[in-house]
Design an enzyme around this catalytic site. Sequence first.
Site, mmCIF file in Angstrom:
data_model
loop_
_atom_site.group_PDB
_atom_site.id
_atom_site.type_symbol
_atom_site.label_atom_id
_atom_site.label_comp_id
_atom_site.label_asym_id
_atom_site.label_seq_id
_atom_site.Cartn_x
_atom_site.Cartn_y
_atom_site.Cartn_z
ATOM 1 N N GLU A 1 32.375 -5.286 19.227
ATOM 2 C CA GLU A 1 31.704 -6.040 20.287
ATOM 3 C C GLU A 1 32.038 -7.534 20.173
ATOM 4 O O GLU A 1 32.281 -8.201 21.183
ATOM 5 C CB GLU A 1 30.189 -5.807 20.208
ATOM 6 N N ASN B 1 31.544 -1.136 49.283
ATOM 7 C CA ASN B 1 31.601 -1.226 47.826
ATOM 8 C C ASN B 1 32.079 0.127 47.328
ATOM 9 O O ASN B 1 31.408 1.136 47.547
ATOM 10 C CB ASN B 1 30.216 -1.542 47.256
ATOM 11 N N LYS C 1 30.559 -7.645 36.642
ATOM 12 C CA LYS C 1 29.559 -7.166 35.700
ATOM 13 C C LYS C 1 29.258 -5.679 35.861
ATOM 14 O O LYS C 1 29.116 -4.954 34.893
ATOM 15 C CB LYS C 1 28.273 -7.970 35.874
HETATM 16 C C1 F6R Z 1 31.217 -6.789 28.432
HETATM 17 C C2 F6R Z 1 30.564 -6.074 29.502
HETATM 18 C C3 F6R Z 1 31.112 -4.754 29.902
HETATM 19 C C4 F6R Z 1 29.967 -3.785 30.204
HETATM 20 C C5 F6R Z 1 30.507 -2.461 30.752
HETATM 21 C C6 F6R Z 1 29.398 -1.470 31.014
HETATM 22 O O1 F6R Z 1 30.577 -7.981 28.133
HETATM 23 O O2 F6R Z 1 29.607 -6.540 30.065
HETATM 24 O O3 F6R Z 1 31.962 -4.231 28.944
HETATM 25 O O4 F6R Z 1 29.247 -3.546 29.045
HETATM 26 O O5 F6R Z 1 31.209 -2.712 31.935
HETATM 27 O O6 F6R Z 1 28.431 -2.000 31.854
HETATM 28 P P1 F6R Z 1 26.959 -1.441 31.861
HETATM 29 O O7 F6R Z 1 26.340 -1.815 30.581
HETATM 30 O O8 F6R Z 1 26.315 -2.094 33.044
HETATM 31 O O9 F6R Z 1 27.078 0.052 32.028
#
Ligand code: F6R
Length: 588
Positions: free
Chosen positions: A466, A97, A583
């Site tokens: 958003e 990864n 994600k």
């Molecule tokens: C959109 C989404 C992404 C995350 C971004 C940051 O729906 O999920 O834009 O918000 O990749 O991810 P985190 O919050 O895990 O740092």
Amino acid sequence: MCGVFGYVGKSGAAGKIVNGLKRLEYRGYDSWGIAVVKEGEIEVTKKVGAIGDLDVGEWPESHIGVGHTRWATHGGVTEVNAHPHFSTDKSFVLAQNGIVENYQDLKKNLINEDFEFISETDTEVIVRLVEDKLKSVSDLREAVRLAFLDLEGRNTIVVLSSKIDHVIAVRNGSPLVVGVGSGEYFFASDTLSFADKTSRVVFINDGEIVEYKDGEISVFDAESGKKIDFTIEELENLDVDVDKSGYDHFMLKEIVEQKDTVRSAVQYSMKELEPLIGTVKKSSTVYTIGAGTASYEAGQAAYFLRKIAGVKAVELKSYEVDSYRDLFSPNDLIIAYSQSGETADTVEAVEFAISRGAKVASIVNMLGSTLTRISDMPFFVRSGPEICVCSTKAFSAKLSWSLLVSCAIAGKYDEAKKSIYCLSDMLQSYFSDKLFERIRDLSRKLKKSDHAFILGRGQNYYITLESALKIKEISYLHAEGFAGGELKHGVIALIEKGTPVFVLIGKDEEKENIISAAAEVKARGAWLIGVGQVENELFDEFIATPDVGVASCISNVIPFQLVSYFLALELGYDPDKPRNLAKSVTVK
Ligand code: F6R
């Protein structure tokens, strides 16, 4: 970006790995691969696409194996490029990864030494590099260690040997945790992947190797190769449901869950917030930081801090901090926003701020994640796992927490809590079949448009950004959010008869200005859809959202989450697994 899952136990390795990979699929789902050892030989199965309901009944019985779910970086989405990758003599397989940033140079050198490559991946470079090291050292762990030291970039790798029960995993940047069960071990990208099996966890730090051999695990420093101590932590509330609970999709389930998650996010007493509040008050600048949806949370949080608490707060995109780097100082506070706590851009920006002496607070959803572990003041929104790739409930939860913090600084802790509780209460009846039908109808009309625009001012500005991101990532329809004041400086040229324009409106000092912006686009033929707490005759349609005082702006994102969801269904897309996305973005 990619999930790794290694398993050693008594039996049923394939089934355990499939279960783990399904829980890791939020990290990427364009292809997958599983390797298990049977009588001294490794058998590998790889497929393009998501794992789905895989039947492992026919698979060889084994007690040890490794699996991978991929989000392609180097090389197309093919079975050949899927992990794990075999060594030439098939004595080990490796899954990764991350990104090997210097893979081109390494590959050239290895080709000069007559190594052959069958995939287009940077991962295979690591495999050949380990083989190269094995020419001079006989121990696989040592060969992996030496190869790992040659890699640039953020990488975590897991290696499975065919010869003895032997798993080696190394971490740099990308997450790696070991679950310690009863007579079994899990080597994975996150704790959620084995949360239904054990809550005992060893967090592997950057630059550490974990090895399973002779029935136990040991941890080594990758730089020196020396054995180091490790601790097994018992995590609370780790085992949580990851099923759809009767909903067709995780996305809808998670949207509806906001009726409770906004409340869970503000379960912090004044006493628990005091260290953060004290640091905010002492700081010369508060930087809020995040990526994607989390960058809009950071923007909204900075807005709350300035507007409600009078704090000098500046929002930064994690991937654009470069020009601020020399400005970070020990007098500054960084508040990092992240659902996963693993986003590489955010982690790296925070690490840099730490190296400049700045204090760090973080607001994260995933327990035990990297950001929480490097922060001076970690906070959790406790939304439960967000499985749908796009973020919904974590967004409103982090906004709720941010509102609480800003109001607490301004001496209005009780008011904020009351508003959020009121939002939670009103949402209990807000989500109804009637609302879903209404928004589905709207989506049927919207799907015929090429663009949609979303206007908002002040407290609603970041909500527009958003909301537009949600529509783009789930339905692939082009949507943009704008400050109400911005359109007339250029973008209004795009408005023609029937262009859908959403207008976010609240009972605030921006009401008159946003109505003027709405009138300007209406005069050019826009189809106006008002969203918020104030109806107006200009609107062709109006979607009311809970009127809950200072927390009202948080409720305004909900109709857009639903619009995105129903648009995706109308257009025949899977809302839980939008194309090209993962994600947890653990690569830069
Ligand atoms: C959109 C989404 C992404 C995350 C971004 C940051 O729906 O999920 O834009 O918000 O990749 O991810 P985190 O919050 O895990 O740092």
